[in-house]
Design an enzyme around this catalytic site. Sequence first.
Site, PDB file in Angstrom:
ATOM      1  N   ARG A  73       0.799  -1.221   0.000  1.00  0.00           N
ATOM      2  CA  ARG A  73       0.000   0.000   0.000  1.00  0.00           C
ATOM      3  C   ARG A  73       0.837   1.279   0.000  1.00  0.00           C
ATOM      4  NH1 ARG A  73      -2.763  -4.052   1.787  1.00  0.00           N
ATOM      5  NH2 ARG A  73      -0.717  -4.500   2.641  1.00  0.00           N
ATOM      6  N   THR A  74       1.758   1.394   0.952  1.00  0.00           N
ATOM      7  CA  THR A  74       2.452   2.671   1.142  1.00  0.00           C
ATOM      8  C   THR A  74       3.335   2.994  -0.066  1.00  0.00           C
ATOM      9  OG1 THR A  74       2.475   2.095   3.472  1.00  0.00           O
ATOM     10  CG2 THR A  74       3.801   4.001   2.815  1.00  0.00           C
ATOM     11  N   LYS A  98      26.424  -4.276  -0.956  1.00  0.00           N
ATOM     12  CA  LYS A  98      27.900  -4.317  -0.895  1.00  0.00           C
ATOM     13  C   LYS A  98      28.408  -3.595   0.348  1.00  0.00           C
ATOM     14  CE  LYS A  98      27.915  -3.659  -5.895  1.00  0.00           C
ATOM     15  NZ  LYS A  98      28.231  -2.636  -6.891  1.00  0.00           N
ATOM     16  N   ARG A 139      11.160   3.993   4.008  1.00  0.00           N
ATOM     17  CA  ARG A 139      10.687   3.009   4.997  1.00  0.00           C
ATOM     18  C   ARG A 139      11.913   2.216   5.432  1.00  0.00           C
ATOM     19  NH1 ARG A 139       5.608  -1.044   4.770  1.00  0.00           N
ATOM     20  NH2 ARG A 139       4.638   0.936   5.321  1.00  0.00           N
ATOM     21  N   HIS A 182       4.371   5.849  11.631  1.00  0.00           N
ATOM     22  CA  HIS A 182       3.983   5.694  10.219  1.00  0.00           C
ATOM     23  C   HIS A 182       3.024   6.871   9.981  1.00  0.00           C
ATOM     24  CE1 HIS A 182       2.881   4.152   6.440  1.00  0.00           C
ATOM     25  NE2 HIS A 182       2.575   2.896   6.743  1.00  0.00           N
TER      26      HIS A 182
HETATM   27  N1   CP Z   1      -0.431  -0.021   5.807  1.00  0.00           N
HETATM   28  C1   CP Z   1       0.795  -0.318   5.336  1.00  0.00           C
HETATM   29  O1   CP Z   1       1.824   0.303   5.709  1.00  0.00           O
HETATM   30  O2   CP Z   1       0.810  -1.287   4.383  1.00  0.00           O
HETATM   31  P1   CP Z   1       2.087  -1.732   3.555  1.00  0.00           P
HETATM   32  O3   CP Z   1       3.050  -2.369   4.524  1.00  0.00           O
HETATM   33  O4   CP Z   1       1.603  -2.657   2.491  1.00  0.00           O
HETATM   34  O5   CP Z   1       2.700  -0.476   2.982  1.00  0.00           O
END
Ligand code: CP
Length: 319
Positions: A58-59, A86, A108, A136
Amino acid sequence: MQFNRKHLLGLEELSSDEIRMILDTAVPFKEISERQIKKVPVLRGKTIVNLFFEPSTRTRISFEFAEKRLSADTVNVNVSTSSVSKGETLVDMARNLEAMKIDMVVIRHAASGAPAFLAQRIDSNVINAGDGWHEHPTQGLLDMLTIRDHFGKLDGLKVAIVGDVIHSRVARSNIWGLQKMGAQVGVCGPPTLVPASLKELGVKIYSRIEDVLSEVDVVNVLRIQLERMHSNMFPSLGEYNRLYGISTARLEAAGRDVLILHPGPMNRGVEIDSDVADGEHQVILEQVTNGVAVRMAVLFLLAGGKQAGAAEATEMRGE
Ligand code: CP
């Protein structure tokens, strides 16, 4: 009103006015994704790098759609085939990307604090797309937008976060964001997955899911993050489902209209039963749709955009 932040690292550091500005800016951006030609020239000429060191559906895709719908040039770095394998450090990698004249980094990372660490060392805008157990922020924002769409407000609502709270960056962003916007937040789950210290933040701790469902307006159901558990934190998934799983029978027994959110990905039959995940109480795919608009708003505001006034509305229309 101008958004005077260079980075989006978490909701803990944002004011209620800043959160409201992002949510309000996301509203007109929703319409762009409904058009036949889903593109406006708002970020034309900007280059954005998406650096995902942990899996995401999603993100990652939502950020990429948001960037493309705003006409930015985007690059998705495949971390596993990059020179990280590396031994190149995160900062060296980012500085090399900056040498190619980028404007923003969406990151992320499994390490809590990695986006903040990067933000102190590079010139680009940094957006946290989820760091370890920390925050998040865009998930917290899209959850709030979805709840606000449904109730017309956040102030005064009772929201419970249920499940694997201890490992959840989504829980932390929800707690910071919702409390700043005037909601009352509670948590519920096995004691091993719910930090008692949350009480110090004014969060109510529930031990029984039945009490949650009889009191709150919204339940945000969290995924059990088995990949972050290095010891058994509850007896079995079956027992977890029996004690805390959100089922139609439980919702019917509560006899109240409770809005159900889940950030995804879902463990169907564990924290949420399929009939709820696909049922009338949930707004799970609305969350996903709102994610694109919220991320468009964040990118737009960090790039120096103002909350949509007449000039921005004209630009959004592509005139
Ligand atoms: N909600 C969420 O962060 O989903 P993903 O891990 O698929 O990005």
